[in-house]
Design an enzyme around this catalytic site. Sequence first.
Site, PDB file in Angstrom:
ATOM      1  N   ARG A 120       0.689  -1.446   0.036  1.00 48.72           N
ATOM      2  CA  ARG A 120      -0.110   0.050   0.120  1.00 48.72           C
ATOM      3  C   ARG A 120       0.828   1.252   0.124  1.00 48.72           C
ATOM      4  NH1 ARG A 120      -3.094  -3.071   3.869  1.00 48.72           N
ATOM      5  NH2 ARG A 120      -4.913  -3.944   2.801  1.00 48.72           N
ATOM      6  N   LYS A 142       3.144  11.238 -11.400  1.00 48.93           N
ATOM      7  CA  LYS A 142       2.645  10.471 -12.252  1.00 48.93           C
ATOM      8  C   LYS A 142       3.228   9.084 -12.365  1.00 48.93           C
ATOM      9  CE  LYS A 142      -0.705  13.075 -14.954  1.00 48.93           C
ATOM     10  NZ  LYS A 142      -1.003  13.511 -16.160  1.00 48.93           N
ATOM     11  N   GLU A 184       9.391  17.800 -24.766  1.00 48.43           N
ATOM     12  CA  GLU A 184       8.700  18.127 -23.604  1.00 48.43           C
ATOM     13  C   GLU A 184       9.322  19.208 -23.254  1.00 48.43           C
ATOM     14  OE1 GLU A 184       6.238  16.356 -22.552  1.00 48.43           O
ATOM     15  OE2 GLU A 184       6.538  14.087 -22.981  1.00 48.43           O
ATOM     16  N   LYS A 226       6.826  22.841 -13.969  1.00 49.90           N
ATOM     17  CA  LYS A 226       6.116  21.641 -13.869  1.00 49.90           C
ATOM     18  C   LYS A 226       5.824  21.641 -12.206  1.00 49.90           C
ATOM     19  CE  LYS A 226       5.012  17.080 -14.384  1.00 49.90           C
ATOM     20  NZ  LYS A 226       5.387  15.835 -15.045  1.00 49.90           N
ATOM     21  N   GLU A 236      -4.586  16.140 -11.148  1.00 46.29           N
ATOM     22  CA  GLU A 236      -5.333  16.736 -12.655  1.00 46.29           C
ATOM     23  C   GLU A 236      -6.752  16.728 -12.381  1.00 46.29           C
ATOM     24  OE1 GLU A 236      -2.894  14.746 -15.807  1.00 46.29           O
ATOM     25  OE2 GLU A 236      -4.755  14.778 -17.146  1.00 46.29           O
ATOM     26  N   ARG A 241      -3.354  21.018 -14.449  1.00 48.93           N
ATOM     27  CA  ARG A 241      -2.154  19.925 -14.770  1.00 48.93           C
ATOM     28  C   ARG A 241      -2.481  19.321 -16.214  1.00 48.93           C
ATOM     29  NH1 ARG A 241       1.023  15.437 -11.074  1.00 48.93           N
ATOM     30  NH2 ARG A 241       2.289  14.921 -12.812  1.00 48.93           N
ATOM     31  N   ASN A 245      -0.477  18.094 -21.149  1.00 55.25           N
ATOM     32  CA  ASN A 245      -0.560  16.954 -21.922  1.00 55.25           C
ATOM     33  C   ASN A 245      -0.789  17.412 -23.604  1.00 55.25           C
ATOM     34  OD1 ASN A 245      -0.624  14.544 -20.455  1.00 55.25           O
ATOM     35  ND2 ASN A 245      -2.433  15.526 -19.272  1.00 55.25           N
ATOM     36  N   HIS A 248      -0.396  15.439 -26.202  1.00 55.08           N
ATOM     37  CA  HIS A 248      -0.456  13.811 -25.827  1.00 55.08           C
ATOM     38  C   HIS A 248      -1.459  13.002 -26.446  1.00 55.08           C
ATOM     39  CE1 HIS A 248       3.098  15.421 -23.610  1.00 55.08           C
ATOM     40  NE2 HIS A 248       3.066  14.344 -22.876  1.00 55.08           N
ATOM     41  N   HIS A 252      -0.139   9.651 -28.088  1.00 57.67           N
ATOM     42  CA  HIS A 252      -0.223   8.489 -27.379  1.00 57.67           C
ATOM     43  C   HIS A 252      -1.052   7.581 -28.334  1.00 57.67           C
ATOM     44  CE1 HIS A 252      -0.244   9.905 -22.871  1.00 57.67           C
ATOM     45  NE2 HIS A 252       0.825   9.662 -23.286  1.00 57.67           N
ATOM     46  N   HIS A 265       8.406   8.076 -27.308  1.00 55.77           N
ATOM     47  CA  HIS A 265       7.367   9.002 -26.596  1.00 55.77           C
ATOM     48  C   HIS A 265       7.611  10.539 -27.007  1.00 55.77           C
ATOM     49  CE1 HIS A 265       4.285  10.365 -23.438  1.00 55.77           C
ATOM     50  NE2 HIS A 265       5.329  11.042 -23.273  1.00 55.77           N
TER      51      HIS A 265
HETATM   52  P1  NAD Z   1      13.096   5.241 -21.738  1.00 56.44           P
HETATM   53  O1  NAD Z   1      12.770   5.170 -20.257  1.00 56.44           O
HETATM   54  O2  NAD Z   1      12.972   4.372 -22.659  1.00 56.44           O
HETATM   55  O3  NAD Z   1      14.925   5.779 -21.972  1.00 56.44           O
HETATM   56  C1  NAD Z   1      14.996   5.928 -23.287  1.00 56.44           C
HETATM   57  C2  NAD Z   1      16.231   4.808 -23.922  1.00 56.44           C
HETATM   58  O4  NAD Z   1      17.482   5.464 -23.102  1.00 56.44           O
HETATM   59  C3  NAD Z   1      16.233   3.491 -23.021  1.00 56.44           C
HETATM   60  O5  NAD Z   1      16.628   2.623 -24.077  1.00 56.44           O
HETATM   61  C4  NAD Z   1      17.154   3.799 -21.874  1.00 56.44           C
HETATM   62  O6  NAD Z   1      17.757   2.265 -21.705  1.00 56.44           O
HETATM   63  C5  NAD Z   1      18.329   4.621 -22.401  1.00 56.44           C
HETATM   64  N1  NAD Z   1      18.788   5.317 -21.625  1.00 56.44           N
HETATM   65  C6  NAD Z   1      18.343   5.859 -20.333  1.00 56.44           C
HETATM   66  N2  NAD Z   1      19.334   6.900 -19.944  1.00 56.44           N
HETATM   67  C7  NAD Z   1      20.511   6.565 -20.438  1.00 56.44           C
HETATM   68  C8  NAD Z   1      21.654   7.354 -20.507  1.00 56.44           C
HETATM   69  N3  NAD Z   1      22.015   8.206 -19.365  1.00 56.44           N
HETATM   70  N4  NAD Z   1      22.586   6.995 -21.530  1.00 56.44           N
HETATM   71  C9  NAD Z   1      22.248   6.135 -22.400  1.00 56.44           C
HETATM   72  N5  NAD Z   1      21.071   5.518 -22.682  1.00 56.44           N
HETATM   73  C10 NAD Z   1      20.227   5.724 -21.586  1.00 56.44           C
HETATM   74  O7  NAD Z   1      12.284   6.768 -22.409  1.00 56.44           O
HETATM   75  P2  NAD Z   1      11.977   8.124 -21.791  1.00 56.44           P
HETATM   76  O8  NAD Z   1      11.993   9.005 -22.925  1.00 56.44           O
HETATM   77  O9  NAD Z   1      13.218   8.492 -20.641  1.00 56.44           O
HETATM   78  O10 NAD Z   1      10.615   7.970 -21.062  1.00 56.44           O
HETATM   79  C11 NAD Z   1       9.532   7.694 -21.882  1.00 56.44           C
HETATM   80  C12 NAD Z   1       8.360   7.153 -20.829  1.00 56.44           C
HETATM   81  O11 NAD Z   1       8.115   8.279 -19.893  1.00 56.44           O
HETATM   82  C13 NAD Z   1       6.974   6.754 -21.552  1.00 56.44           C
HETATM   83  O12 NAD Z   1       6.714   5.701 -20.922  1.00 56.44           O
HETATM   84  C14 NAD Z   1       5.968   7.971 -21.259  1.00 56.44           C
HETATM   85  O13 NAD Z   1       5.134   7.594 -21.130  1.00 56.44           O
HETATM   86  C15 NAD Z   1       6.758   8.072 -19.833  1.00 56.44           C
HETATM   87  N6  NAD Z   1       6.504   9.526 -19.409  1.00 56.44           N
HETATM   88  C16 NAD Z   1       5.784   9.850 -18.009  1.00 56.44           C
HETATM   89  C17 NAD Z   1       5.507  11.259 -17.590  1.00 56.44           C
HETATM   90  C18 NAD Z   1       5.068  11.399 -16.049  1.00 56.44           C
HETATM   91  O14 NAD Z   1       4.724  12.411 -15.974  1.00 56.44           O
HETATM   92  N7  NAD Z   1       5.053  10.271 -15.380  1.00 56.44           N
HETATM   93  C19 NAD Z   1       5.920  12.366 -18.445  1.00 56.44           C
HETATM   94  C20 NAD Z   1       6.360  12.076 -19.543  1.00 56.44           C
HETATM   95  C21 NAD Z   1       6.680  10.741 -19.993  1.00 56.44           C
HETATM   96  N1  GLY Z   2       3.404  14.734 -18.062  1.00 57.31           N
HETATM   97  C1  GLY Z   2       2.221  15.100 -17.667  1.00 57.31           C
HETATM   98  C2  GLY Z   2       1.944  15.284 -16.421  1.00 57.31           C
HETATM   99  O1  GLY Z   2       2.815  14.965 -15.460  1.00 57.31           O
HETATM  100  O2  GLY Z   2       1.162  15.746 -15.835  1.00 57.31           O
END
Ligand code: NAD
Ligand code: GLY
Length: 363
Positions: A120, A142, A184, A226, A236, A241, A245, A248, A252, A265
């Site tokens: 939890r 998130k 972003e 942010k 949100e 918030r 998006n 997005h 998405h 992404h």
């Molecule tokens: P990712 O986590 O897949 O990383 C991209 C690639 O880079 C991967 O292959 C990873 O292994 C590699 N990598 C990471 N750090 C590295 C480094 N320093 N050197 C070399 N390689 C490295 O992709 P991302 O773009 O970081 O994240 C995308 C995800 O984030 C999506 O799932 C998206 O939905 C999510 N997201 C979430 C929020 C949120 O608010 N929670 C906001 C935006 C995106």
């Molecule tokens: N990336 C969108 C949010 O954090 O709300």
Amino acid sequence: MITEVRVSPQGKPSYSVIISETADFSYLIPFVRNKQILVVSNKTIANLYLLLLENVLKEHCHQWQLCLLQDGETYKNSVSLDYIYETLLRQNYTRDCELIALGGGVIGDITGFAAATYQRGVSVIQIPTTLLSQVDSSVGGKTAINHSLGKNMIGAFFQPRLVYTAITFLKTLPAREFSAGMAEVVKYGCIVDYNFFVWLEKNIDLINAHDPNVLCYAIAKACELKAQIVSLDEQEKTGVRALLNLGHTFGHAIECCQNYVGLKHGEAVAVGMVMATQLSHTLGNLDGKDVSRIKDLLKAFHLPIEIPALIQKPDFIAAMLRDKKNTTKGITLILLDRVGQAYIENNFSQQVLEVFLDCYFGL
Ligand code: NAD
Ligand code: GLY
């Protein structure tokens, strides 16, 4: 050089986002001392940065273990999540343990969700290693995994205890991933901060050359913006918030139609932002010159601006209709009045959307 941004979601403990030029994990010592720590990462990142972290953990925590997930968006799923739970349970991790997400947004989102749900809720520290995770996903709480029918469909709002960002991580990041993160960053300028948008336009070359001072400013600014938005509307609920998006819903849908193995992404968000700004213009809100400025800035950071071939309109619309922002009343879209001012359209007509999409998919 260290910059600190405070995130203060209403009614929740506030926490720091530390942005450091180098990776000095001794900063984590007070957070890990005498605790059970589970580091969640993948091989790519662990090979690069685990040793540095391991030195601190070995000396200061009670027990630590590494949980390695497969690398990629397709593994942000229930199978990987179950593997984290299993590791925690097999090693008798108790409620006062701490999870550390060492990686990009995929690792951050899934680790955050594991922390939100294990017994939890246990603490989590985010160590974002991609630009995208440093400017967006690690901040604001998130957390989620994907479902085969939709992105981030299973998740929770769950704030970390600390976000520790080091700009030096970006030196090993592939160029395409760096660009994805810039989508972003551009987003913040588009939705709430015209001056930041202009600053980005002026600093394209220094950003593309990875100038550490310029990157530090851009990352801190993005986190600050942010943090302000999250403090106003953590879950949100009021619509503030949701502005984060921009692009997005379209983005998405692209990711979903490509089974998460096409555009990254951030790249899908870039295309989505162009679609949202084009729609804003079609509706008579956004000036055509602003559409061009946004496209040009995204192109300058080597981002795609066209919807990928082979995506079919019915699949695209079906994916858009499953977006989390939608309500029983209809589709929710984030649109622009001008650069630096976004608004939420809560009840967008599906018919108008379908006509608009004809310019991308043909009749
Ligand atoms: P990712 O986590 O897949 O990383 C991209 C690639 O880079 C991967 O292959 C990873 O292994 C590699 N990598 C990471 N750090 C590295 C480094 N320093 N050197 C070399 N390689 C490295 O992709 P991302 O773009 O970081 O994240 C995308 C995800 O984030 C999506 O799932 C998206 O939905 C999510 N997201 C979430 C929020 C949120 O608010 N929670 C906001 C935006 C995106
Ligand atoms: N990336 C969108 C949010 O954090 O709300």
